[in-house]
Motif scaffolding. Structure first.
Motif, PDB file in Angstrom:
ATOM      1  N   LEU A 344       0.823  -1.210   0.000  1.00 41.13           N
ATOM      2  CA  LEU A 344       0.000   0.000   0.000  1.00 41.13           C
ATOM      3  C   LEU A 344       0.855   1.257   0.000  1.00 41.13           C
ATOM      4  CD1 LEU A 344      -2.775   1.282   0.054  1.00 41.13           C
ATOM      5  CD2 LEU A 344      -2.779   1.073   2.536  1.00 41.13           C
ATOM      6  N   ARG A 349      -0.789   0.168  -3.931  1.00 41.36           N
ATOM      7  CA  ARG A 349      -2.014  -0.602  -4.167  1.00 41.36           C
ATOM      8  C   ARG A 349      -1.940  -1.907  -3.381  1.00 41.36           C
ATOM      9  NH1 ARG A 349      -5.803  -0.568  -8.502  1.00 41.36           N
ATOM     10  NH2 ARG A 349      -4.559   1.093  -9.434  1.00 41.36           N
ATOM     11  N   SER A 351      -4.478  -5.350  -2.551  1.00 34.87           N
ATOM     12  CA  SER A 351      -5.718  -6.060  -2.845  1.00 34.87           C
ATOM     13  C   SER A 351      -5.824  -7.276  -1.934  1.00 34.87           C
ATOM     14  CB  SER A 351      -5.742  -6.489  -4.308  1.00 34.87           C
ATOM     15  OG  SER A 351      -6.935  -7.180  -4.605  1.00 34.87           O
ATOM     16  N   VAL A 387      -6.773   6.870   0.911  1.00 34.67           N
ATOM     17  CA  VAL A 387      -6.943   5.715   0.024  1.00 34.67           C
ATOM     18  C   VAL A 387      -8.331   5.728  -0.615  1.00 34.67           C
ATOM     19  CG1 VAL A 387      -5.340   4.234   1.290  1.00 34.67           C
ATOM     20  CG2 VAL A 387      -7.770   4.246   1.919  1.00 34.67           C
ATOM     21  N   GLU A 455      -9.980  -3.714  -2.945  1.00 34.33           N
ATOM     22  CA  GLU A 455      -8.710  -3.095  -3.309  1.00 34.33           C
ATOM     23  C   GLU A 455      -8.567  -1.755  -2.597  1.00 34.33           C
ATOM     24  OE1 GLU A 455      -6.304  -3.136  -7.568  1.00 34.33           O
ATOM     25  OE2 GLU A 455      -8.462  -2.816  -7.519  1.00 34.33           O
ATOM     26  N   VAL A 457      -6.293   1.655  -2.892  1.00 32.11           N
ATOM     27  CA  VAL A 457      -5.388   2.381  -3.786  1.00 32.11           C
ATOM     28  C   VAL A 457      -4.986   3.688  -3.102  1.00 32.11           C
ATOM     29  CG1 VAL A 457      -5.110   3.458  -6.044  1.00 32.11           C
ATOM     30  CG2 VAL A 457      -6.498   1.385  -5.807  1.00 32.11           C
ATOM     31  N   LYS A 458      -3.687   3.891  -3.001  1.00 34.04           N
ATOM     32  CA  LYS A 458      -3.160   5.107  -2.370  1.00 34.04           C
ATOM     33  C   LYS A 458      -3.430   6.319  -3.256  1.00 34.04           C
ATOM     34  CE  LYS A 458       1.235   6.966  -0.646  1.00 34.04           C
ATOM     35  NZ  LYS A 458       2.690   6.671  -0.553  1.00 34.04           N
TER      36      LYS A 458
END
Length: 459
Positions: A344, A349, A351, A387, A455, A457-458
């Motif tokens: 992350l 990212r 998941s 995020v 998921e 996502v930064k």
């Protein structure tokens, strides 16, 4: 008469010699003494039951489950999937049966809060899923082998199908052939209620074998030529009891004996108010952890032997009374150690398929707590990071429904992080992609399970 006395004396002497020899062997193997005493007590118990008449035996002592003819529309075909399917095959299968719980009181449904001490983290990649959805009710599952008997059944009030295990034998999923340094194994376990103290344990085996198709039969409790591996035993409690038992063993094929054995009290299961438990096993190199529902039963730093190449799992029953039965379902094997922080923060990212939801619902299953806690820990340590949470589904069901469900699930994850871990809502956005961005083909149960993911996502 004298000849008769002489013959009788010889017979008694032979019996005495035989008994003494047997006794000596049992002294060298205390485990067998315990097993034999249990058998003798079980025989006495059966004799008492016979004296009370066969009617009570036919009725059985199980108050939680009973067999009946399958009713149409009672059974979703699988757990944790977006839609049920192939119901006609299940409902019309010859010998179709269902195991129905009684109206006994149920405990409150577990919540994320009740799992606040649960730190189990499933493996990063799902490599095997078994929910018996491909098997007809009444059949032995096609991807398994056994030296006993068994059949796929349904349990009314639960999702999906179950494998009913025969009373004495080994049950081997042929599709598992590697257990690497980091893996997790999860499955649901149930048994009939009023389960007799004298009936045997259900044992979960993890081992190194050369020829699994042949050697899996060696894992019977009384055999002395066990291959190297770990064996975990679970047994239901008697009605009204507050504790159950778990035993843990590491066997040596050279010695045919236990190198490590211990018993430990665990929260009771399969009492009239607790029908099904989730068993979770976690290996990290030599370290072994075992959970039953939200309780950590074992955490042993040196259990797996580094020189062994574990490549085999199986379940073993060592004999139980006719009215007592074990059931397993929703087996899930995953490999790899999740690296939430690095993926992350560094890669931007992360998941996970370890956040689980009720079927066709955005309600998060409580066993997801460990994964949520891990993510929350990373966000807490990196207070400036924001995020986007994105939900994904498999391809079952219609596109619009999957899209809406994925968005709801992403929102539910955000809400859980806010409510349970005090992560600021302003640091999180949500979205859903439905089935439009699969991580792998939807052609197998493993692929579909991997596509049901969340998921991060930064931003």
């Amino acid at each position: 008469m004298k000849n008769l006395d002489t013959k009788a004396g010889v017979i008694l002497a032979l019996i005495a010699i035989s008994w003494a020899s047997t006794a000596q062997v049992r002294i060298n193997d205390p485990g067998r003494v315990v097993e034999r005493q249990a058998e003798n007590r079980a025989n006495r118990k059966i004799d008492q039951a016979v004296d009370k008449g066969f009617d009570s035996l036919e009725e059985g002592v199980g108050n939680i489950f009973k067999k009946k003819e399958k009713k149409a529309g009672e059974n979703p075909d699988r757990q944790g999937k977006e839609q049920t399917k192939d119901k006609a095959q299940t409902e019309n299968a010859p010998g179709s049966t269902a195991i129905e719980p009684s109206a006994a009181g149920k405990p409150d449904k577990p919540t994320l809060k009740s799992y606040s001490k649960f730190d189990f983290m499933p493996g990063e990649k799902i490599v095997a899923v078994e929910d018996f959805s491909q098997d007809a009710v009444g059949d032995f599952p096609a991807k398994w082998n056994t030296n006993s008997t068994g059949e796929v059944v349904t349990i009314e009030g639960t999702e999906g199908k179950w494998l009913l295990l025969g009373p004495k034998g080994v049950f081997y999923p042929e599709f598992v052939n590697a257990l690497p340094d980091n893996f997790t194994l999860e499955f649901n376990l149930a048994s009939t209620s009023e389960f007799s103290f004298y009936s045997g344990f259900l044992r979960t085996i993890m081992a190194e074998v050369g020829d699994a198709a042949k050697d899996f039969t060696k894992w019977h409790w009384y055999d002395g030529d066990k291959v190297n591996g770990l064996e975990v035993g679970l047994h239901p409690t008697d009605p009204g009891a507050t504790q159950g038992m778990s035993n843990f063993n590491v066997f040596s094929s050279e010695q045919g004996t236990s190198l490590m054995k211990n018993d430990k009290s665990i929260p009771a299961f399969h009492t009239p108010d607790h029908n099904v438990v989730k068993v979770s096993i976690w290996r990290q190199k030599a370290r072994f952890r075992l959970y039953v529902d939200d309780s950590k039963i074992w955490d042993l730093p040196r259990a797996f032997l580094p020189e062994r190449k574990y490549n085999f799992i199986a379940f073993s029953t060592d004999g139980y009374e006719a009215e007592n039965k074990y059931f397993i379902s929703n087996l899930r094997l995953a490999v790899g150690a999740p690296d939430t922080r690095n993926k992350l923060i560094t890669e931007g990212r992360f998941s996970t398929s370890g956040i689980l939801f009720d079927v066709n619902s955005a309600t998060i299953k409580p066993e997801s707590y460990g994964v949520l806690k891990d993510i929350a820990g990373v966000l807490t340590e990196n207070a400036t990071v924001k995020v986007k949470i994105i939900g994904h589904t498999d391809s079952d069901g219609d596109d619009a429904g999957n899209l809406a469900l994925s968005k709801k699930r992403a929102a539910a994850v955000k809400e859980a992080l806010v409510d349970n871990f005090t992560i600021a809502a302003t640091r999180m956005e949500t979205d859903g992609k439905g089935e439009t961005e699969p991580a792998q083909p939807n052609a197998t149960p493993e692929g579909k399970a991997g596509n049901r993911r969340v998921e991060f996502v930064k931003l």
